[in-house]
Write a protein that holds these residues in place. Structure first.
Motif, PDB file in Angstrom:
ATOM      1  N   MET A 217      15.930   6.317   1.237  1.00  0.00           N
ATOM      2  CA  MET A 217      15.190   5.085   1.519  1.00  0.00           C
ATOM      3  C   MET A 217      13.711   5.374   1.735  1.00  0.00           C
ATOM      4  O   MET A 217      12.837   4.708   1.182  1.00  0.00           O
ATOM      5  CB  MET A 217      15.799   4.380   2.744  1.00  0.00           C
ATOM      6  N   LEU A 218      13.407   6.390   2.534  1.00  0.00           N
ATOM      7  CA  LEU A 218      12.011   6.736   2.799  1.00  0.00           C
ATOM      8  C   LEU A 218      11.416   7.565   1.666  1.00  0.00           C
ATOM      9  O   LEU A 218      10.274   7.350   1.264  1.00  0.00           O
ATOM     10  CB  LEU A 218      11.904   7.506   4.119  1.00  0.00           C
ATOM     11  N   GLU A 219      12.190   8.504   1.152  1.00  0.00           N
ATOM     12  CA  GLU A 219      11.686   9.393   0.100  1.00  0.00           C
ATOM     13  C   GLU A 219      11.299   8.618  -1.157  1.00  0.00           C
ATOM     14  O   GLU A 219      10.206   8.806  -1.710  1.00  0.00           O
ATOM     15  CB  GLU A 219      12.751  10.430  -0.245  1.00  0.00           C
ATOM     16  N   LEU A 220      12.176   7.742  -1.613  1.00  0.00           N
ATOM     17  CA  LEU A 220      11.887   6.963  -2.818  1.00  0.00           C
ATOM     18  C   LEU A 220      10.715   6.014  -2.583  1.00  0.00           C
ATOM     19  O   LEU A 220       9.880   5.815  -3.472  1.00  0.00           O
ATOM     20  CB  LEU A 220      13.120   6.183  -3.256  1.00  0.00           C
ATOM     21  N   THR A 221      10.640   5.432  -1.393  1.00  0.00           N
ATOM     22  CA  THR A 221       9.507   4.547  -1.084  1.00  0.00           C
ATOM     23  C   THR A 221       8.195   5.319  -1.169  1.00  0.00           C
ATOM     24  O   THR A 221       7.191   4.815  -1.697  1.00  0.00           O
ATOM     25  CB  THR A 221       9.675   3.926   0.305  1.00  0.00           C
ATOM     26  N   ALA A 222       8.182   6.557  -0.662  1.00  0.00           N
ATOM     27  CA  ALA A 222       6.968   7.375  -0.732  1.00  0.00           C
ATOM     28  C   ALA A 222       6.586   7.666  -2.176  1.00  0.00           C
ATOM     29  O   ALA A 222       5.402   7.635  -2.543  1.00  0.00           O
ATOM     30  CB  ALA A 222       7.179   8.685   0.035  1.00  0.00           C
ATOM     31  N   ILE A 223       7.576   7.947  -3.017  1.00  0.00           N
ATOM     32  CA  ILE A 223       7.305   8.193  -4.436  1.00  0.00           C
ATOM     33  C   ILE A 223       6.786   6.919  -5.105  1.00  0.00           C
ATOM     34  O   ILE A 223       5.876   6.961  -5.940  1.00  0.00           O
ATOM     35  CB  ILE A 223       8.567   8.698  -5.155  1.00  0.00           C
ATOM     36  N   PHE A 224       7.335   5.776  -4.723  1.00  0.00           N
ATOM     37  CA  PHE A 224       6.845   4.500  -5.272  1.00  0.00           C
ATOM     38  C   PHE A 224       5.384   4.279  -4.879  1.00  0.00           C
ATOM     39  O   PHE A 224       4.585   3.780  -5.680  1.00  0.00           O
ATOM     40  CB  PHE A 224       7.705   3.343  -4.763  1.00  0.00           C
ATOM     41  N   VAL A 225       5.031   4.630  -3.645  1.00  0.00           N
ATOM     42  CA  VAL A 225       3.646   4.484  -3.192  1.00  0.00           C
ATOM     43  C   VAL A 225       2.723   5.391  -4.007  1.00  0.00           C
ATOM     44  O   VAL A 225       1.638   4.981  -4.436  1.00  0.00           O
ATOM     45  CB  VAL A 225       3.527   4.808  -1.686  1.00  0.00           C
ATOM     46  N   ALA A 226       3.162   6.640  -4.219  1.00  0.00           N
ATOM     47  CA  ALA A 226       2.352   7.567  -5.011  1.00  0.00           C
ATOM     48  C   ALA A 226       2.167   7.049  -6.436  1.00  0.00           C
ATOM     49  O   ALA A 226       1.071   7.129  -7.007  1.00  0.00           O
ATOM     50  CB  ALA A 226       3.014   8.944  -5.031  1.00  0.00           C
ATOM     51  N   ALA A 227       3.246   6.517  -7.003  1.00  0.00           N
ATOM     52  CA  ALA A 227       3.156   5.953  -8.353  1.00  0.00           C
ATOM     53  C   ALA A 227       2.204   4.759  -8.380  1.00  0.00           C
ATOM     54  O   ALA A 227       1.406   4.608  -9.312  1.00  0.00           O
ATOM     55  CB  ALA A 227       4.544   5.533  -8.830  1.00  0.00           C
ATOM     56  N   ALA A 228       2.279   3.918  -7.361  1.00  0.00           N
ATOM     57  CA  ALA A 228       1.389   2.760  -7.283  1.00  0.00           C
ATOM     58  C   ALA A 228      -0.063   3.205  -7.185  1.00  0.00           C
ATOM     59  O   ALA A 228      -0.960   2.599  -7.785  1.00  0.00           O
ATOM     60  CB  ALA A 228       1.757   1.893  -6.079  1.00  0.00           C
ATOM     61  N   ALA A 229      -0.313   4.280  -6.443  1.00  0.00           N
ATOM     62  CA  ALA A 229      -1.670   4.800  -6.330  1.00  0.00           C
ATOM     63  C   ALA A 229      -2.185   5.273  -7.681  1.00  0.00           C
ATOM     64  O   ALA A 229      -3.334   5.011  -8.061  1.00  0.00           O
ATOM     65  CB  ALA A 229      -1.713   5.949  -5.318  1.00  0.00           C
ATOM     66  N   GLY A 230      -1.329   5.977  -8.434  1.00  0.00           N
ATOM     67  CA  GLY A 230      -1.731   6.428  -9.755  1.00  0.00           C
ATOM     68  C   GLY A 230      -2.014   5.276 -10.696  1.00  0.00           C
ATOM     69  O   GLY A 230      -2.997   5.299 -11.454  1.00  0.00           O
ATOM     70  N   LEU A 231      -1.178   4.251 -10.643  1.00  0.00           N
ATOM     71  CA  LEU A 231      -1.391   3.082 -11.501  1.00  0.00           C
ATOM     72  C   LEU A 231      -2.665   2.333 -11.105  1.00  0.00           C
ATOM     73  O   LEU A 231      -3.363   1.778 -11.959  1.00  0.00           O
ATOM     74  CB  LEU A 231      -0.178   2.150 -11.407  1.00  0.00           C
ATOM     75  N   ARG A 232      -2.969   2.323  -9.802  1.00  0.00           N
ATOM     76  CA  ARG A 232      -4.189   1.658  -9.332  1.00  0.00           C
ATOM     77  C   ARG A 232      -5.432   2.370  -9.883  1.00  0.00           C
ATOM     78  O   ARG A 232      -6.410   1.725 -10.275  1.00  0.00           O
ATOM     79  CB  ARG A 232      -4.203   1.659  -7.803  1.00  0.00           C
ATOM     80  N   ILE A 233      -5.395   3.695  -9.902  1.00  0.00           N
ATOM     81  CA  ILE A 233      -6.521   4.456 -10.459  1.00  0.00           C
ATOM     82  C   ILE A 233      -6.681   4.154 -11.942  1.00  0.00           C
ATOM     83  O   ILE A 233      -7.798   3.970 -12.441  1.00  0.00           O
ATOM     84  CB  ILE A 233      -6.313   5.960 -10.226  1.00  0.00           C
ATOM     85  N   PHE A 234      -5.567   4.084 -12.658  1.00  0.00           N
ATOM     86  CA  PHE A 234      -5.621   3.763 -14.085  1.00  0.00           C
ATOM     87  C   PHE A 234      -6.226   2.375 -14.298  1.00  0.00           C
ATOM     88  O   PHE A 234      -7.060   2.176 -15.190  1.00  0.00           O
ATOM     89  CB  PHE A 234      -4.212   3.826 -14.674  1.00  0.00           C
ATOM     90  N   ALA A 250     -14.610   6.216  -8.537  1.00  0.00           N
ATOM     91  CA  ALA A 250     -15.005   6.952  -7.333  1.00  0.00           C
ATOM     92  C   ALA A 250     -14.477   6.273  -6.075  1.00  0.00           C
ATOM     93  O   ALA A 250     -13.899   6.921  -5.191  1.00  0.00           O
ATOM     94  CB  ALA A 250     -16.522   7.077  -7.273  1.00  0.00           C
ATOM     95  N   ALA A 251     -14.651   4.940  -5.993  1.00  0.00           N
ATOM     96  CA  ALA A 251     -14.220   4.206  -4.795  1.00  0.00           C
ATOM     97  C   ALA A 251     -12.703   4.226  -4.648  1.00  0.00           C
ATOM     98  O   ALA A 251     -12.171   4.556  -3.580  1.00  0.00           O
ATOM     99  CB  ALA A 251     -14.727   2.773  -4.858  1.00  0.00           C
ATOM    100  N   ASP A 252     -11.978   3.878  -5.719  1.00  0.00           N
ATOM    101  CA  ASP A 252     -10.518   3.861  -5.641  1.00  0.00           C
ATOM    102  C   ASP A 252      -9.956   5.265  -5.522  1.00  0.00           C
ATOM    103  O   ASP A 252      -8.938   5.488  -4.853  1.00  0.00           O
ATOM    104  CB  ASP A 252      -9.926   3.157  -6.860  1.00  0.00           C
ATOM    105  N   GLY A 253     -10.609   6.235  -6.191  1.00  0.00           N
ATOM    106  CA  GLY A 253     -10.134   7.610  -6.110  1.00  0.00           C
ATOM    107  C   GLY A 253     -10.198   8.146  -4.695  1.00  0.00           C
ATOM    108  O   GLY A 253      -9.265   8.800  -4.226  1.00  0.00           O
TER     109      GLY A 253
END
Length: 331
Positions: A217-234, A250-253
């Motif tokens: 529950m926590l592990e997958l949520t953390a991976i989803f957050v990391a994925a969301a961060a990568g998509l936000r940078i894109f 620069a700002a989002d990174g």
């Protein structure tokens, strides 16, 4: 509030603030003006946030305020003094900005893994591609459960922690590529679907959920957050808005690097649960309750604490440590 009219009425003041913030030296009158315009700009940003949340005008004003603040407030050299602002303001604000992308990523992953599992369960030829009947039975009855106890708990915790932290870091670091994050998410979803199909096929659906959910529950949520961060940078690169692509990245990174740091601690917690709780002899309701409490605590931190920090004008940018610390003390 008419945002366009409000922005037009204050545009000259904001441009002057931005101009002053870019200077390296000031006369006495200019220094006084910088502080006054910083204070009025902070009030304007608060009004924008209250009326409309995140806007292009508000984001640009936030950047100007941050730049201006650095002109008259030196950053603290003591990292320990920055930690309260980091965990109370910068990190939760950065997480909060990702909330809807995280939800979308989670839903897509669940749907894809569920559809793949259903397809495999209803077509023997698909299951046969994963191995012989004897091999799959061994996975369902021995290997799946044995994976969590084949190594000492402490070393297993370290192993899954570093593996998941590396995966999260890849999502953030290579998010700008665009296809890398969806590829990792697809692989993760298919892996979940395969395991679910195999265990369901041999009548061990309860084992699948009992061994996945406490830490997952926590592990997958953390991976989803990391994925969301990568998509936000894109997305910052694809659609920078009123900013240049360099400014947007620069700002989002910087803000999403904050997320990457925070996820190290979140994944440590999920790793401890996976290493010590999941394979333990504790009753399953207690294991599931531990996982649920860990997830609820993280979501509270992300949504409630993060929402409060975000409404206060925080963006999660690491350059805002001192401003965040001052606000924390004030509240």
């Amino acid at each position: 509030m008419d945002l366009d009219a409000y922005a037009a009425a204050h545009r000259a003041d904001w441009d002057r603030l931005d101009d002053l913030g870019r200077r390296r030296a000031y006369s006495g009158a200019e220094a006084d003006e910088l502080i006054e315009r910083y204070q009025s700009g902070a009030t304007d940003l608060s009004a924008l946030k209250t009326a409309a949340g995140s806007t292009v005008a508000g984001d640009r004003l936030s950047v100007s305020l941050s730049r201006a603040r650095l002109r008259f407030t030196a950053s603290s050299g003591n990292a320990l003094r920055q930690l309260p602002a980091f965990f109370a303001l910068q990190l939760p604000a950065a997480l909060y900005r990702l909330r809807w992308i995280v939800l979308a990523v989670a839903l897509v992953t669940i749907v894809v893994s569920s559809l793949y599992a259903i397809w495999a369960l209803n077509d023997p030829r698909v299951l046969a591609n994963f191995g012989s009947d004897a091999d799959l039975r061994k996975v369902a009855e021995q290997d799946f459960v044995g994976y969590y106890s084949e190594n000492p708990s402490a070393s297993f915790t370290g192993q899954v922690w570093t593996n998941n932290a590396w995966l999260a870091a890849q999502c953030v670091a290579f998010g700008i590529i665009g296809v890398y994050v969806p590829y990792l998410l697809l692989q993760n979803a298919l892996n979940l679907g395969v395991n679910a199909a195999v265990l369901f096929h041999f009548g061990h659906a309860d084992v699948f959920f009992q061994y996945i959910l406490p830490h997952g529950m926590l592990e997958l949520t953390a991976i989803f957050v990391a994925a969301a961060a990568g998509l936000r940078i894109f997305w910052a690169w694809i659609a920078p808005g009123a900013r240049t692509r360099g400014e947007a990245l620069a700002a989002d990174g910087r803000a999403l690097f904050t997320v990457a740091i925070g996820l190290v601690f979140v994944l440590l917690v999920s790793g401890i649960i996976e290493g010590f709780v999941t394979p333990s002899p504790l009753p399953w309701p207690i294991k599931l309750a531990i996982g649920a409490v860990a997830l609820a605590a993280f979501l509270f931190y992300m949504i409630w604490v993060g929402g409060r920090a975000h409404r206060g004008g925080e963006t999660g940018d690491l350059e805002e440590f001192d401003r965040g610390a001052q606000r924390l003390v004030a509240t």
